[in-house]
Design a protein around this motif. Structure first.
Motif, PDB file in Angstrom:
ATOM      1  N   PRO A  21      32.228  27.747 -16.258  1.00 51.83           N
ATOM      2  CA  PRO A  21      31.199  28.310 -17.145  1.00 51.83           C
ATOM      3  C   PRO A  21      29.842  27.619 -17.029  1.00 51.83           C
ATOM      4  N   ALA A  22      29.849  26.289 -17.025  1.00 51.20           N
ATOM      5  CA  ALA A  22      28.589  25.556 -16.920  1.00 51.20           C
ATOM      6  C   ALA A  22      27.979  25.726 -15.538  1.00 51.20           C
ATOM      7  N   ASP A  23      28.810  25.707 -14.495  1.00 50.14           N
ATOM      8  CA  ASP A  23      28.306  25.879 -13.131  1.00 50.14           C
ATOM      9  C   ASP A  23      27.651  27.236 -12.956  1.00 50.14           C
ATOM     10  N   GLU A  24      28.246  28.270 -13.518  1.00 49.76           N
ATOM     11  CA  GLU A  24      27.689  29.618 -13.392  1.00 49.76           C
ATOM     12  C   GLU A  24      26.358  29.718 -14.121  1.00 49.76           C
ATOM     13  N   ALA A  25      26.255  29.092 -15.293  1.00 49.58           N
ATOM     14  CA  ALA A  25      24.994  29.107 -16.030  1.00 49.58           C
ATOM     15  C   ALA A  25      23.881  28.439 -15.225  1.00 49.58           C
ATOM     16  N   VAL A  26      24.174  27.322 -14.602  1.00 46.29           N
ATOM     17  CA  VAL A  26      23.168  26.601 -13.814  1.00 46.29           C
ATOM     18  C   VAL A  26      22.795  27.390 -12.563  1.00 46.29           C
ATOM     19  N   ARG A  27      23.785  27.954 -11.886  1.00 45.44           N
ATOM     20  CA  ARG A  27      23.486  28.761 -10.691  1.00 45.44           C
ATOM     21  C   ARG A  27      22.556  29.917 -11.045  1.00 45.44           C
ATOM     22  N   SER A  28      22.799  30.561 -12.170  1.00 45.14           N
ATOM     23  CA  SER A  28      21.959  31.682 -12.583  1.00 45.14           C
ATOM     24  C   SER A  28      20.538  31.224 -12.916  1.00 45.14           C
ATOM     25  N   LEU A  29      20.421  30.060 -13.551  1.00 47.92           N
ATOM     26  CA  LEU A  29      19.090  29.532 -13.864  1.00 47.92           C
ATOM     27  C   LEU A  29      18.274  29.321 -12.597  1.00 47.92           C
ATOM     28  N   PHE A  30      18.890  28.708 -11.588  1.00 46.86           N
ATOM     29  CA  PHE A  30      18.180  28.463 -10.339  1.00 46.86           C
ATOM     30  C   PHE A  30      17.878  29.773  -9.623  1.00 46.86           C
ATOM     31  N   ALA A  31      18.836  30.669  -9.600  1.00 43.93           N
ATOM     32  CA  ALA A  31      18.647  31.936  -8.893  1.00 43.93           C
ATOM     33  C   ALA A  31      17.520  32.765  -9.503  1.00 43.93           C
ATOM     34  N   GLN A  32      17.356  32.681 -10.824  1.00 37.95           N
ATOM     35  CA  GLN A  32      16.343  33.480 -11.518  1.00 37.95           C
ATOM     36  C   GLN A  32      15.038  32.717 -11.747  1.00 37.95           C
ATOM     37  N   GLY A  36      12.467  25.684 -15.161  1.00 36.16           N
ATOM     38  CA  GLY A  36      11.378  25.083 -15.932  1.00 36.16           C
ATOM     39  C   GLY A  36      11.467  25.400 -17.403  1.00 36.16           C
ATOM     40  N   SER A  37      11.646  26.674 -17.742  1.00 35.77           N
ATOM     41  CA  SER A  37      11.735  27.054 -19.151  1.00 35.77           C
ATOM     42  C   SER A  37      12.990  26.480 -19.793  1.00 35.77           C
ATOM     43  N   ALA A  38      14.071  26.389 -19.030  1.00 36.03           N
ATOM     44  CA  ALA A  38      15.305  25.801 -19.554  1.00 36.03           C
ATOM     45  C   ALA A  38      15.101  24.332 -19.871  1.00 36.03           C
ATOM     46  N   PRO A  57      17.087  31.147 -22.256  1.00 29.16           N
ATOM     47  CA  PRO A  57      17.187  32.036 -21.097  1.00 29.16           C
ATOM     48  C   PRO A  57      18.568  32.685 -21.085  1.00 29.16           C
ATOM     49  N   ALA A  58      18.645  33.904 -20.628  1.00 31.12           N
ATOM     50  CA  ALA A  58      19.896  34.662 -20.674  1.00 31.12           C
ATOM     51  C   ALA A  58      21.092  33.894 -20.138  1.00 31.12           C
ATOM     52  N   PRO A  59      20.968  33.171 -18.991  1.00 31.01           N
ATOM     53  CA  PRO A  59      22.147  32.457 -18.475  1.00 31.01           C
ATOM     54  C   PRO A  59      22.699  31.390 -19.419  1.00 31.01           C
ATOM     55  N   LEU A  60      21.841  30.896 -20.335  1.00 28.67           N
ATOM     56  CA  LEU A  60      22.286  29.827 -21.228  1.00 28.67           C
ATOM     57  C   LEU A  60      22.871  30.342 -22.535  1.00 28.67           C
ATOM     58  N   GLY A  62      25.246  32.633 -23.302  1.00 25.45           N
ATOM     59  CA  GLY A  62      26.706  32.632 -23.338  1.00 25.45           C
ATOM     60  C   GLY A  62      27.273  31.235 -23.265  1.00 25.45           C
ATOM     61  N   TYR A  63      26.626  30.375 -22.456  1.00 25.65           N
ATOM     62  CA  TYR A  63      27.120  29.003 -22.315  1.00 25.65           C
ATOM     63  C   TYR A  63      27.085  28.274 -23.649  1.00 25.65           C
ATOM     64  N   PHE A  64      25.956  28.318 -24.362  1.00 22.69           N
ATOM     65  CA  PHE A  64      25.849  27.572 -25.615  1.00 22.69           C
ATOM     66  C   PHE A  64      26.744  28.155 -26.705  1.00 22.69           C
ATOM     67  N   GLU A  65      26.905  29.459 -26.711  1.00 19.07           N
ATOM     68  CA  GLU A  65      27.792  30.063 -27.706  1.00 19.07           C
ATOM     69  C   GLU A  65      29.238  29.674 -27.438  1.00 19.07           C
ATOM     70  N   GLN A  66      29.655  29.769 -26.177  1.00 22.84           N
ATOM     71  CA  GLN A  66      31.051  29.473 -25.834  1.00 22.84           C
ATOM     72  C   GLN A  66      31.364  27.993 -25.985  1.00 22.84           C
ATOM     73  N   SER A  67      30.472  27.123 -25.528  1.00 23.21           N
ATOM     74  CA  SER A  67      30.772  25.690 -25.510  1.00 23.21           C
ATOM     75  C   SER A  67      30.687  25.052 -26.891  1.00 23.21           C
ATOM     76  N   ALA A  68      30.124  25.759 -27.872  1.00 26.36           N
ATOM     77  CA  ALA A  68      30.059  25.214 -29.231  1.00 26.36           C
ATOM     78  C   ALA A  68      31.341  25.461 -30.009  1.00 26.36           C
ATOM     79  N   ARG A  69      32.233  26.277 -29.467  1.00 27.04           N
ATOM     80  CA  ARG A  69      33.462  26.611 -30.189  1.00 27.04           C
ATOM     81  C   ARG A  69      34.434  25.441 -30.159  1.00 27.04           C
ATOM     82  N   MET A  70      34.960  25.119 -31.311  1.00 28.31           N
ATOM     83  CA  MET A  70      35.951  24.050 -31.413  1.00 28.31           C
ATOM     84  C   MET A  70      37.315  24.583 -30.986  1.00 28.31           C
ATOM     85  N   PRO A  71      38.157  23.740 -30.414  1.00 26.68           N
ATOM     86  CA  PRO A  71      39.505  24.183 -30.034  1.00 26.68           C
ATOM     87  C   PRO A  71      40.344  24.497 -31.271  1.00 26.68           C
ATOM     88  N   SER A  72      41.318  25.370 -31.090  1.00 27.79           N
ATOM     89  CA  SER A  72      42.168  25.767 -32.224  1.00 27.79           C
ATOM     90  C   SER A  72      42.940  24.584 -32.788  1.00 27.79           C
TER      91      SER A  72
END
Length: 379
Positions: A21-32, A36-38, A57-60, A62-72
């Motif tokens: 998830p984090a790798d995909e967010a970073v790849r999208s930031l660089f690709a788009q 700088g804004s991130a 930025p759009a790539p971030l 989903g990352y921030f929403e998903q990674s803020a969730r606490m485990p069950s």
């Protein structure tokens, strides 16, 4: 004995896994072209300014929403108890971090290559140690792992930074594939247990032995942090005893002498001696590292030999404390180590992290209970 959950084959496979998830967010930031804004938004997040999901930025998003969730399985009561242990241990926890957790990380010969390639630890040791100490304080302070707590924010930021480092290292062409992925799952798990298992063991050597419940609570809080930071749940065992077994299994696999790990250790010792005022504690940092990580690990990272008497008699005499000759448990006692840790914390509070970076912060209730002076009190 190796637990069948963590065989060499399984851990070898974990060296080839990172954090999708984090790798995909970073790849999208660089690709788009949004890096700088991130970066600007990350500065706001670090300063705890309000940043809405819509501003990201759009790539971030989903990352921030998903990674803020606490485990069950997160147990709020255990987390609070673990944070209470940190509050009670005070500056001893900082001694455990700087003199046990970090040096243990440097003994991992392949994982430490990331630090070497990014050149942050050796050339900017101060900033790295301050940032690591800040994350520990934020995670383990009361409320740090509650929604929008400092600890959750820090863990999300570090996780994203790890993904950015992986991306840039792969782009550099200087990574040796035999090391696995940069900041891979085994190395992430190995680093995580230095903050829990290694710290708990170090506290015992510093005169503060935790009860079974306290150890489990402290471990549980860091297990939750590991989940937020993207560590595979198969590397986050529920019980402290299993976490300790996993730690020993990983350490046995990855520990090896390396010039890079030894350089990091040397820089760490030099920094500690630089930021603690005066010379009463000269030599104590290397003595504590060797005491806390053990001679075999200390040799791997080239900690200079320590003479208990030369390193400790001077501060003990100057402080008017009694020492029974030859009694190592009395020499390295909680009182001396706590004072060392408090002076180390005050040094960390005083140093700057660089342009546009906020100063090191300690919640007021912890500052008072630990008797740590702020910058304004040191002027």
């Amino acid at each position: 004995m190796t637990d069948m959950r963590w065989t060499n084959e399984f851990l070898d496979s974990m060296r080839e896994q990172s954090d999708a998830p984090a790798d995909e967010a970073v790849r999208s930031l660089f690709a788009q072209g949004l890096v700088g804004s991130a970066n600007e938004l990350m500065k706001q997040l670090v300063a705890k300014e309000s940043v809405s999901v819509e501003q990201l930025p759009a790539p971030l998003r989903g990352y921030f929403e998903q990674s803020a969730r606490m485990p069950s399985w997160a147990d709020p009561e255990l987390i609070r108890e673990g944070q209470a242990v940190f509050s009670r241990c005070g500056s001893l926890s900082v001694v455990a971090l700087v003199c046990a957790s970090l040096p243990t990380c440097y003994a991992g010969a392949e994982g430490v290559q990331v630090l070497h390639l990014t050149a942050r630890l050796q050339t900017d040791t101060k900033r790295r140690i301050v940032e690591t100490a800040q994350m520990v304080v934020d995670v383990m302070s009361p409320g740090g792992l509650e929604p929008d707590g400092w600890g959750i924010r820090d863990a999300q930021k570090v996780r994203l930074m790890h993904a950015a480092v992986r991306y840039l290292i792969h782009q550099s062409g200087h990574w040796n594939p035999k090391w696995g992925q940069p900041i891979n799952q085994e190395d992430m798990a190995g680093t995580l247990v230095t903050f829990s298992v290694v710290t708990i063991r170090a506290l015992a050597k510093l005169g503060y032995t935790l009860s079974e419940r306290e150890a489990q609570a402290y471990y549980h809080a860091w297990r939750v942090v590991g989940y937020i930071m993207g560590v595979d749940e198969r590397l986050l065992p529920e019980k402290y005893e299993d976490g300790a077994l996993l730690a020993d299994t990983i350490f046995k696999r990855v520990f090896c002498a390396s010039p890079e790990g030894q350089a990091m250790t040397r820089a760490l010792i030099e920094l500690m001696e630089h930021i603690i005022p005066g010379n009463i504690f000269d030599g104590l940092s290397r003595t504590l590292i060797r005491h806390l990580v053990g001679d075999s690990t200390a040799e791997l990272i080239a900690v200079p030999p320590s003479d208990w008497t030369k390193s400790l008699v001077k501060p003990l005499q100057l402080l008017g404390w009694v020492m029974d000759e030859g009694d190592e448990q009395n020499v390295v006692n909680a009182k001396l180590s706590e004072l060392f840790g408090r002076k180390l914390l005050e040094g960390i509070v005083w140093v700057s992290r660089g342009h546009e970076r906020p100063p090191f912060r300690i919640p007021e209730e912890l500052r008072q209970s630990w008797n740590v002076r702020g910058r304004e009190q040191q002027l």
